[in-house]
Design an enzyme around this catalytic site. Structure first.
Site, PDB file in Angstrom:
ATOM      1  N   ASP A 179       0.829  -1.206   0.000  1.00 18.98           N
ATOM      2  CA  ASP A 179       0.000   0.000   0.000  1.00 18.98           C
ATOM      3  C   ASP A 179       0.865   1.258   0.000  1.00 18.98           C
ATOM      4  OD1 ASP A 179      -2.720   1.237   0.282  1.00 18.98           O
ATOM      5  OD2 ASP A 179      -1.704   2.120   2.015  1.00 18.98           O
TER       6      ASP A 179
ATOM      7  N   TYR B 104       3.430   9.450   0.166  1.00 16.12           N
ATOM      8  CA  TYR B 104       4.467   8.778   0.960  1.00 16.12           C
ATOM      9  C   TYR B 104       5.877   9.032   0.398  1.00 16.12           C
ATOM     10  CZ  TYR B 104       0.370   6.093   2.613  1.00 16.12           C
ATOM     11  OH  TYR B 104      -0.849   5.720   3.110  1.00 16.12           O
TER      12      TYR B 104
ATOM     13  N   HIS C 242      -7.015   9.692  -2.278  1.00 18.74           N
ATOM     14  CA  HIS C 242      -6.502   9.543  -0.905  1.00 18.74           C
ATOM     15  C   HIS C 242      -7.447  10.103   0.157  1.00 18.74           C
ATOM     16  CE1 HIS C 242      -2.377   8.915   1.180  1.00 18.74           C
ATOM     17  NE2 HIS C 242      -3.334   8.730   2.049  1.00 18.74           N
TER      18      HIS C 242
ATOM     19  N   SER D 247     -10.359   6.651  -0.311  1.00 16.84           N
ATOM     20  CA  SER D 247      -9.827   6.496   1.037  1.00 16.84           C
ATOM     21  C   SER D 247     -10.334   7.657   1.887  1.00 16.84           C
ATOM     22  CB  SER D 247      -8.299   6.487   0.986  1.00 16.84           C
ATOM     23  OG  SER D 247      -7.767   6.416   2.283  1.00 16.84           O
TER      24      SER D 247
ATOM     25  N   GLN E  28     -10.540   2.841   1.834  1.00 17.36           N
ATOM     26  CA  GLN E  28      -9.493   2.595   2.834  1.00 17.36           C
ATOM     27  C   GLN E  28      -9.660   3.619   3.959  1.00 17.36           C
ATOM     28  OE1 GLN E  28      -4.789   3.396   3.049  1.00 17.36           O
ATOM     29  NE2 GLN E  28      -5.299   1.881   1.510  1.00 17.36           N
TER      30      GLN E  28
ATOM     31  N   SER F 101       5.371  -2.373   8.883  1.00 22.75           N
ATOM     32  CA  SER F 101       6.572  -2.553   9.690  1.00 22.75           C
ATOM     33  C   SER F 101       7.789  -2.507   8.798  1.00 22.75           C
ATOM     34  CB  SER F 101       6.544  -3.883  10.463  1.00 22.75           C
ATOM     35  OG  SER F 101       7.717  -3.942  11.268  1.00 22.75           O
TER      36      SER F 101
ATOM     37  N   ARG G 170       8.635  -8.606  12.544  1.00 24.94           N
ATOM     38  CA  ARG G 170       7.263  -8.132  12.762  1.00 24.94           C
ATOM     39  C   ARG G 170       6.376  -8.378  11.547  1.00 24.94           C
ATOM     40  NH1 ARG G 170       8.022  -2.361  15.943  1.00 24.94           N
ATOM     41  NH2 ARG G 170       8.245  -3.241  18.037  1.00 24.94           N
TER      42      ARG G 170
HETATM   43  N1  LIG Z   1      -5.235   6.264   3.567  1.00 21.67           N
HETATM   44  C1  LIG Z   1      -4.738   6.910   4.600  1.00 21.67           C
HETATM   45  O1  LIG Z   1      -5.049   8.085   4.849  1.00 21.67           O
HETATM   46  C2  LIG Z   1      -3.765   6.206   5.500  1.00 21.67           C
HETATM   47  C3  LIG Z   1      -3.402   6.768   6.722  1.00 21.67           C
HETATM   48  C4  LIG Z   1      -2.529   6.043   7.543  1.00 21.67           C
HETATM   49  C5  LIG Z   1      -2.051   4.810   7.118  1.00 21.67           C
HETATM   50  N2  LIG Z   1      -2.402   4.307   5.906  1.00 21.67           N
HETATM   51  C6  LIG Z   1      -1.885   3.007   5.407  1.00 21.67           C
HETATM   52  O2  LIG Z   1      -2.045   2.016   6.415  1.00 21.67           O
HETATM   53  C7  LIG Z   1      -0.761   1.482   6.766  1.00 21.67           C
HETATM   54  C8  LIG Z   1      -0.720   1.101   8.230  1.00 21.67           C
HETATM   55  O3  LIG Z   1      -1.001   2.203   9.067  1.00 21.67           O
HETATM   56  P1  LIG Z   1       0.119   2.893   9.968  1.00 21.67           P
HETATM   57  O4  LIG Z   1       1.442   2.700   9.331  1.00 21.67           O
HETATM   58  O5  LIG Z   1      -0.297   4.284  10.224  1.00 21.67           O
HETATM   59  O6  LIG Z   1       0.030   2.152  11.356  1.00 21.67           O
HETATM   60  P2  LIG Z   1       0.027   0.620  11.895  1.00 21.67           P
HETATM   61  O7  LIG Z   1       0.269  -0.339  10.819  1.00 21.67           O
HETATM   62  O8  LIG Z   1      -1.188   0.492  12.739  1.00 21.67           O
HETATM   63  O9  LIG Z   1       1.260   0.647  12.910  1.00 21.67           O
HETATM   64  C9  LIG Z   1       2.562   0.799  12.471  1.00 21.67           C
HETATM   65  C10 LIG Z   1       3.441   0.963  13.716  1.00 21.67           C
HETATM   66  O10 LIG Z   1       3.415  -0.223  14.506  1.00 21.67           O
HETATM   67  C11 LIG Z   1       4.742  -0.746  14.635  1.00 21.67           C
HETATM   68  N3  LIG Z   1       4.621  -2.209  14.566  1.00 21.67           N
HETATM   69  C12 LIG Z   1       4.507  -2.991  13.460  1.00 21.67           C
HETATM   70  N4  LIG Z   1       4.383  -4.283  13.790  1.00 21.67           N
HETATM   71  C13 LIG Z   1       4.425  -4.345  15.138  1.00 21.67           C
HETATM   72  C14 LIG Z   1       4.359  -5.415  16.054  1.00 21.67           C
HETATM   73  N5  LIG Z   1       4.192  -6.675  15.654  1.00 21.67           N
HETATM   74  N6  LIG Z   1       4.463  -5.125  17.383  1.00 21.67           N
HETATM   75  C15 LIG Z   1       4.635  -3.850  17.805  1.00 21.67           C
HETATM   76  N7  LIG Z   1       4.683  -2.778  16.966  1.00 21.67           N
HETATM   77  C16 LIG Z   1       4.585  -3.030  15.644  1.00 21.67           C
HETATM   78  C17 LIG Z   1       5.532  -0.136  13.494  1.00 21.67           C
HETATM   79  O11 LIG Z   1       6.902   0.008  13.831  1.00 21.67           O
HETATM   80  P3  LIG Z   1       8.076  -0.678  12.938  1.00 21.67           P
HETATM   81  O12 LIG Z   1       7.911  -0.236  11.526  1.00 21.67           O
HETATM   82  O13 LIG Z   1       9.316  -0.134  13.582  1.00 21.67           O
HETATM   83  O14 LIG Z   1       7.941  -2.161  13.121  1.00 21.67           O
HETATM   84  C18 LIG Z   1       4.874   1.244  13.372  1.00 21.67           C
HETATM   85  O15 LIG Z   1       5.406   2.111  14.361  1.00 21.67           O
HETATM   86  C19 LIG Z   1       0.199   2.614   6.371  1.00 21.67           C
HETATM   87  O16 LIG Z   1       1.544   2.198   6.301  1.00 21.67           O
HETATM   88  C20 LIG Z   1      -0.409   3.059   5.080  1.00 21.67           C
HETATM   89  O17 LIG Z   1      -0.076   2.147   4.048  1.00 21.67           O
HETATM   90  C21 LIG Z   1      -3.270   4.974   5.108  1.00 21.67           C
END
Ligand SMILES: NC(=O)c1ccc[n+]([C@@H]2O[C@H](COP(=O)([O-])OP(=O)(O)OC[C@H]3O[C@@H](n4cnc5c(N)ncnc54)[C@H](OP(=O)(O)O)[C@@H]3O)[C@@H](O)[C@H]2O)c1
Length: 286
Positions: A53, A58, A121, A152, A174, A244, A249
């Site tokens: 994604d 980004y 987005h 999204s 999304q 991650s 992870r």
């Molecule tokens: N459309 C939108 O507006 C929007 C907004 C936000 C996000 N997104 C998408 O959704 C994806 C996921 O959301 P997000 O990145 O905000 O948050 P998330 O996936 O909920 O959390 C990511 C965080 O959790 C940590 N993490 C990963 N695996 C873990 C585990 N097993 N145990 C403990 N901590 C862990 C990661 O650190 P490390 O990397 O250091 O492991 C990072 O700090 C994004 O990357 C993006 O693709 C979309």
């Protein structure tokens, strides 16, 4: 009808309303530097991830695409069709030509020939910009630049507006969704229109790993808090996008097949809703 299989592995795919399929668990690439994105995509491919994604916002579309192309070139048996790459339009515009050019740039930046899923987005920009941008997505689908189109951060009113006007219906919305921000209003509306929900911030960005209910249920199911949260998304029929940069992870977050949450425990998790916004919430913009 969008549907979700009951087996949750990195190889499982869900069916979209347009007849295409996509991986049921995908890697989020937000908040990854260019170098991290390139390394993480390669590592994730090696452990079995097939869905990625990405987004214009980004600033790592080129690096994600490079890692995907290098893996395609070096691993026998892996084809472009096995990979599912998403990108998103940074900004809705009233200029159709500007949006078409922006989509083309994303296709060219990733270097993958086409984008599997392209999303608007957010609903920011007003009705005219939203619908003009969507028209550009529809035409990019017809032109073969993208395969499926979606949105999204669309709230209920935005979904109804789009569904009423669209020539090609969106197949994905999304949104942020996890036990601390369930967004059942948007999920119900999307279900009615056969729009699959991708859950972003499925790990609550790490903000609730120490929550008492999350900890006690993780203990009960002998899983990690992250696995519990991913499983919650899946059992609600969503496609989670855990992010991650760490290989251990990545493996952990997708290793969610050894247990099944009971209906009662799903409700217990649902009841944690506090409308926690981890990043932004454009869902009620005009
Ligand atoms: N459309 C939108 O507006 C929007 C907004 C936000 C996000 N997104 C998408 O959704 C994806 C996921 O959301 P997000 O990145 O905000 O948050 P998330 O996936 O909920 O959390 C990511 C965080 O959790 C940590 N993490 C990963 N695996 C873990 C585990 N097993 N145990 C403990 N901590 C862990 C990661 O650190 P490390 O990397 O250091 O492991 C990072 O700090 C994004 O990357 C993006 O693709 C979309």
């Amino acid at each position: 009808m969008a549907s979700v299989s009951t087996k949750y592995t990195l190889a499982s795919r869900v069916k979209l309303a347009d007849g295409r399929t996509m991986p049921q668990i995908q890697l989020g690439l937000y908040m990854m530097s260019r170098t991290e994105a390139q390394k993480s995509v390669s590592a994730a491919l090696a452990v079995g991830y097939r869905g990625f994604d990405c987004a214009q916002m980004y600033h790592n579309e080129r690096e994600a695409g490079t890692a995907l192309r290098e893996s395609l070139a070096s691993s026998a048996g892996l084809t472009r069709e096995d990979i599912f790459y998403t990108s998103k339009l940074a900004q809705n515009r009233a200029s159709y030509d500007a949006v078409r050019a922006s989509i083309s740039k994303s296709v060219s930046d990733c270097g993958l020939g086409y984008i599997d899923l392209f999303l608007l987005h957010s609903p920011y920009g007003g009705k005219q910009a939203r619908l003009t941008s969507w028209r550009a997505v529809e035409d990019a689908i017809d032109a073969g630049e993208i395969r499926s189109g979606g949105v999204s951060n669309y709230g209920v009113a935005h979904i109804e507006e789009l569904v009423a006007a669209a020539r090609i219906q969106p197949v994905v919305n999304q949104i942020e969704s996890h036990p601390f921000n369930t967004r059942t209003d948007i999920r119900d509306c999307c279900k009615m229109h056969n729009i699959l929900i991708e859950a972003y911030a499925p790990l609550v960005r790490g903000m609730r790993m120490q929550d008492a209910t999350v900890l006690s249920l993780s203990k009960k199911y002998s899983c990690s808090p992250a696995q519990l949260l991913v499983r919650w998304s899946l059992q609600h029929g969503m496609v989670p996008l855990p992010k991650s940069v760490r290989k251990d992870r990545m493996i952990e977050n997708a290793d969610v097949n050894g247990f099944e949450l009971t209906t009662e425990d799903m409700s217990k998790l649902d009841s944690l809703d506090e409308h926690l916004v981890t990043d932004w919430d454009p869902t009620d913009t005009e």
